[in-house]
Scaffold this active site. Structure first.
Site, PDB file in Angstrom:
ATOM      1  N   HIS A 151       1.727  -2.091   5.707  1.00 40.72           N
ATOM      2  CA  HIS A 151       1.515  -2.413   4.291  1.00 40.72           C
ATOM      3  C   HIS A 151       2.508  -1.688   3.388  1.00 40.72           C
ATOM      4  CE1 HIS A 151      -2.188  -4.858   4.084  1.00 40.72           C
ATOM      5  NE2 HIS A 151      -2.540  -4.232   5.206  1.00 40.72           N
TER       6      HIS A 151
ATOM      7  N   GLU B  64      -7.604  -7.733  13.506  1.00 41.95           N
ATOM      8  CA  GLU B  64      -8.050  -8.020  12.142  1.00 41.95           C
ATOM      9  C   GLU B  64      -7.707  -9.460  11.767  1.00 41.95           C
ATOM     10  OE1 GLU B  64      -5.920  -5.061   9.921  1.00 41.95           O
ATOM     11  OE2 GLU B  64      -7.315  -3.464  10.463  1.00 41.95           O
TER      12      GLU B  64
ATOM     13  N   ASP C  83      -3.459  -8.643   3.285  1.00 41.91           N
ATOM     14  CA  ASP C  83      -4.796  -8.910   3.808  1.00 41.91           C
ATOM     15  C   ASP C  83      -5.436  -9.959   2.915  1.00 41.91           C
ATOM     16  OD1 ASP C  83      -4.457  -6.867   5.696  1.00 41.91           O
ATOM     17  OD2 ASP C  83      -5.379  -5.366   4.401  1.00 41.91           O
TER      18      ASP C  83
ATOM     19  N   ARG D 284       0.851  -1.201   0.000  1.00 44.26           N
ATOM     20  CA  ARG D 284       0.000   0.000   0.000  1.00 44.26           C
ATOM     21  C   ARG D 284       0.882   1.245   0.000  1.00 44.26           C
ATOM     22  NH1 ARG D 284      -3.689   0.184   5.086  1.00 44.26           N
ATOM     23  NH2 ARG D 284      -4.371  -1.769   4.098  1.00 44.26           N
TER      24      ARG D 284
ATOM     25  N   HIS E 182      -5.271  -9.905   8.480  1.00 48.92           N
ATOM     26  CA  HIS E 182      -4.044  -9.113   8.348  1.00 48.92           C
ATOM     27  C   HIS E 182      -2.823  -9.910   8.807  1.00 48.92           C
ATOM     28  CE1 HIS E 182      -1.843  -5.133   8.751  1.00 48.92           C
ATOM     29  NE2 HIS E 182      -1.093  -5.904   9.515  1.00 48.92           N
TER      30      HIS E 182
END
Length: 214
Positions: free
Chosen positions: A128, A193, A135, A83, A196
């Protein structure tokens, strides 16, 4: 912390990074931030080419996960991978805008937007951006349907915590299977999460990248 603003030329990636489908050709990829199906409700800056990228080390570890799952009739589906930092910066700006609550009911019904930062659902910098965090969920290879994990990806609330107990026994088993196989191949998860995971031996533990993958 070291930051990097490397800009990859079209068709190229920085050294150490690979396109996931080059390493795992049969991988299912559904990059949520390149679509409208996310907590913002629109494609995000940094995802213009909808290309899933990770470091080579993380991609090869995921390939081993896929290989172990395949004889069971299962596989993995990736929702997000590398990301760019610019996307993380946008998330912080978005969270500060109290007027934009388009997707609140679907993704954070019990939280006001500023709580997403306070409770750690949105962070800057993000792991990320180091390139070894992914994910994902499990799917059935027969029809590519997702195993029921109890919540959708990016649902912000205790229902998404890995140890949340008020879900069905099959949902608990599915989460446990995902956690077990990812940990067995060198990834570590987070409490908040279920989807993740970060490669424990990530090659760029202190560097946050901001190139756009293509």
């Amino acid at each position: 912390m070291q930051s990097s603003t490397l800009s990859a030329a079209l068709g190229e990636l920085p050294s150490g990074f690979v396109r996931l489908t080059d390493v795992i050709p049969d991988l299912q990829v559904d990059l949520k931030y390149a679509s409208d199906d996310n907590f913002v409700g629109k494609p995000l800056i940094g995802y213009e080419h909808a290309t899933a990228v990770l470091t080579g080390d993380a991609a090869r570890a995921l390939r081993d996960v896929q290989a172990q799952l395949k004889p069971l009739g299962l596989g993995i589906k990736v929702f997000d991978a590398y990301r760019p930092q610019r996307t993380v910066d946008f998330f912080l700006q978005w969270a500060a805008d109290d007027h934009d609550i388009t997707c609140k009911e679907a993704f954070y019904p019990a939280l006001d937007k500023p709580r997403l930062l306070v409770e750690g659902y949105l962070n800057s910098p993000s792991g990320h951006s180091r390139g070894s965090t992914v994910d994902l969920t499990l799917i059935r290879l027969s029809d590519n349907s997702e195993l029921d994990m109890g919540t959708p990806f990016d649902f912000f609330g205790p229902q998404s915590w890995t140890d949340y107990s008020a879900i069905s026994s099959s949902q608990k088993a599915n989460r446990a299977m995902l956690q077990k196989i990812m940990l067995a191949h060198g990834f570590i998860g987070v409490h908040e999460e279920w989807w993740h995971f970060t490669l424990k031996a990530e090659p760029f533990p202190d560097t946050y990248f901001d190139f756009i993958a293509s």
